[in-house]
Design a protein around this motif. Structure first.
Motif, mmCIF file in Angstrom:
data_model
loop_
_atom_site.group_PDB
_atom_site.id
_atom_site.type_symbol
_atom_site.label_atom_id
_atom_site.label_comp_id
_atom_site.label_asym_id
_atom_site.label_seq_id
_atom_site.Cartn_x
_atom_site.Cartn_y
_atom_site.Cartn_z
ATOM 1 N N LYS A 116 -0.052 -8.463 2.789
ATOM 2 C CA LYS A 116 -0.448 -9.670 2.039
ATOM 3 C C LYS A 116 -0.502 -9.405 0.533
ATOM 4 O O LYS A 116 -1.328 -9.933 -0.181
ATOM 5 N N LYS A 117 0.434 -8.563 0.064
ATOM 6 C CA LYS A 117 0.486 -8.199 -1.350
ATOM 7 C C LYS A 117 1.914 -8.249 -1.866
ATOM 8 O O LYS A 117 2.861 -7.981 -1.126
ATOM 9 N N SER A 118 2.030 -8.554 -3.148
ATOM 10 C CA SER A 118 3.314 -8.425 -3.839
ATOM 11 C C SER A 118 3.392 -7.033 -4.424
ATOM 12 O O SER A 118 2.372 -6.445 -4.782
ATOM 13 N N ASP A 119 4.594 -6.521 -4.533
ATOM 14 C CA ASP A 119 4.807 -5.214 -5.132
ATOM 15 C C ASP A 119 6.125 -5.260 -5.899
ATOM 16 O O ASP A 119 6.965 -6.124 -5.649
ATOM 17 N N THR A 120 6.302 -4.334 -6.791
ATOM 18 C CA THR A 120 7.517 -4.234 -7.585
ATOM 19 C C THR A 120 8.049 -2.821 -7.472
ATOM 20 O O THR A 120 7.296 -1.860 -7.624
ATOM 21 N N LEU A 121 9.345 -2.719 -7.176
ATOM 22 C CA LEU A 121 9.994 -1.417 -7.037
ATOM 23 C C LEU A 121 11.276 -1.394 -7.851
ATOM 24 O O LEU A 121 11.872 -2.440 -8.113
ATOM 25 N N SER A 122 11.729 -0.188 -8.169
ATOM 26 C CA SER A 122 13.014 -0.033 -8.849
ATOM 27 C C SER A 122 14.127 -0.441 -7.888
ATOM 28 O O SER A 122 13.934 -0.498 -6.672
ATOM 29 N N TYR A 123 15.301 -0.713 -8.422
ATOM 30 C CA TYR A 123 16.440 -1.083 -7.592
ATOM 31 C C TYR A 123 16.754 0.018 -6.577
ATOM 32 O O TYR A 123 17.056 -0.265 -5.419
ATOM 33 N N GLU A 124 16.670 1.249 -7.008
ATOM 34 C CA GLU A 124 16.953 2.370 -6.109
ATOM 35 C C GLU A 124 15.935 2.430 -4.963
ATOM 36 O O GLU A 124 16.300 2.591 -3.798
ATOM 37 N N ALA A 125 14.669 2.290 -5.283
ATOM 38 C CA ALA A 125 13.626 2.341 -4.258
ATOM 39 C C ALA A 125 13.742 1.171 -3.290
ATOM 40 O O ALA A 125 13.547 1.330 -2.079
ATOM 41 N N ILE A 126 14.089 -0.008 -3.811
ATOM 42 C CA ILE A 126 14.202 -1.168 -2.932
ATOM 43 C C ILE A 126 15.421 -1.023 -2.025
ATOM 44 O O ILE A 126 15.384 -1.405 -0.862
ATOM 45 N N ASP A 127 16.506 -0.431 -2.534
ATOM 46 C CA ASP A 127 17.672 -0.165 -1.686
ATOM 47 C C ASP A 127 17.309 0.773 -0.541
ATOM 48 O O ASP A 127 17.766 0.582 0.598
ATOM 49 N N ASN A 128 16.485 1.783 -0.810
ATOM 50 C CA ASN A 128 16.038 2.702 0.247
ATOM 51 C C ASN A 128 15.207 1.966 1.294
ATOM 52 O O ASN A 128 15.333 2.223 2.489
ATOM 53 N N LEU A 129 14.345 1.063 0.852
ATOM 54 C CA LEU A 129 13.529 0.270 1.770
ATOM 55 C C LEU A 129 14.416 -0.581 2.665
ATOM 56 O O LEU A 129 14.200 -0.667 3.878
ATOM 57 N N PHE A 130 15.443 -1.217 2.098
ATOM 58 C CA PHE A 130 16.331 -2.077 2.876
ATOM 59 C C PHE A 130 17.169 -1.296 3.874
ATOM 60 O O PHE A 130 17.495 -1.808 4.944
ATOM 61 N N SER A 131 17.525 -0.083 3.542
ATOM 62 C CA SER A 131 18.348 0.705 4.467
ATOM 63 C C SER A 131 17.604 0.965 5.776
ATOM 64 O O SER A 131 18.225 1.077 6.833
ATOM 65 N N LYS A 132 16.271 0.984 5.731
ATOM 66 C CA LYS A 132 15.469 1.160 6.950
ATOM 67 C C LYS A 132 15.636 -0.024 7.903
ATOM 68 O O LYS A 132 15.451 0.115 9.100
ATOM 69 N N GLY A 133 15.965 -1.183 7.361
ATOM 70 C CA GLY A 133 16.173 -2.382 8.166
ATOM 71 C C GLY A 133 17.639 -2.688 8.403
ATOM 72 O O GLY A 133 17.990 -3.766 8.876
ATOM 73 N N GLY A 134 18.507 -1.735 8.068
ATOM 74 C CA GLY A 134 19.932 -1.919 8.312
ATOM 75 C C GLY A 134 20.625 -2.822 7.298
ATOM 76 O O GLY A 134 21.685 -3.373 7.603
#
Length: 142
Positions: A116-134
């Motif tokens: 229930k929170k917003s967060d901000t990540l670098s493009y590289e970090a967000i790409d790593n997060l998305f790779s976990k979900g395919g």
């Protein structure tokens, strides 16, 4: 289709979960938030429990929109939807998802229904997060 990245897109405001979906998993809550934004508040939990997929739920509910199942997209391609004021559902696990809600030149802002929170990540970090979900995303255009 606009491919160039703007310098920033303010965070999409007014996102909320349908009351019936408040205790559901983050995937259900993310879909619920997208539907509530479009004033199409239905019980996503019930439809999900009945075996409908997030895409099926959105297609049957958002009659005036084209729902897009996006696989393998790069982040720059997803920014278009946020430019249009549309959050993007990003799968981060089997039944986990976040909503992309804004960006700047170097960072992406997302809302995580689980925390229930917003967060901000670098493009590289967000790409790593998305790779976990395919690298699986859902968006829509009106």
């Amino acid at each position: 289709f606009k491919r160039a990245r703007n310098n920033s897109q303010k965070e999409i405001a007014g996102l909320s979960v349908n009351e019936a979906d408040r205790n559901a998993n983050s995937m259900v809550q993310a879909v619920s938030m997208m539907l509530v934004k479009e004033e199409a508040g239905v019980s996503v939990s019930e439809l999900f429990s009945a075996g409908q997929t997030p895409i099926q739920i959105m297609e049957s509910t958002l009659k005036d929109a084209t729902v897009l199942e996006l696989k393998g997209c790069v982040l720059d391609e997803l920014l278009y939807f946020m430019d249009q004021g549309t959050p993007v559902l990003a799968k981060t696990g089997a039944i986990r998802a976040v909503l992309l809600t804004g960006y700047s030149a170097n960072y992406v802002t997302y809302y995580d229904p689980a925390s229930k929170k917003s967060d901000t990540l670098s493009y590289e970090a967000i790409d790593n997060l998305f790779s976990k979900g395919g690298n699986y995303f859902i968006a829509y255009v009106k």
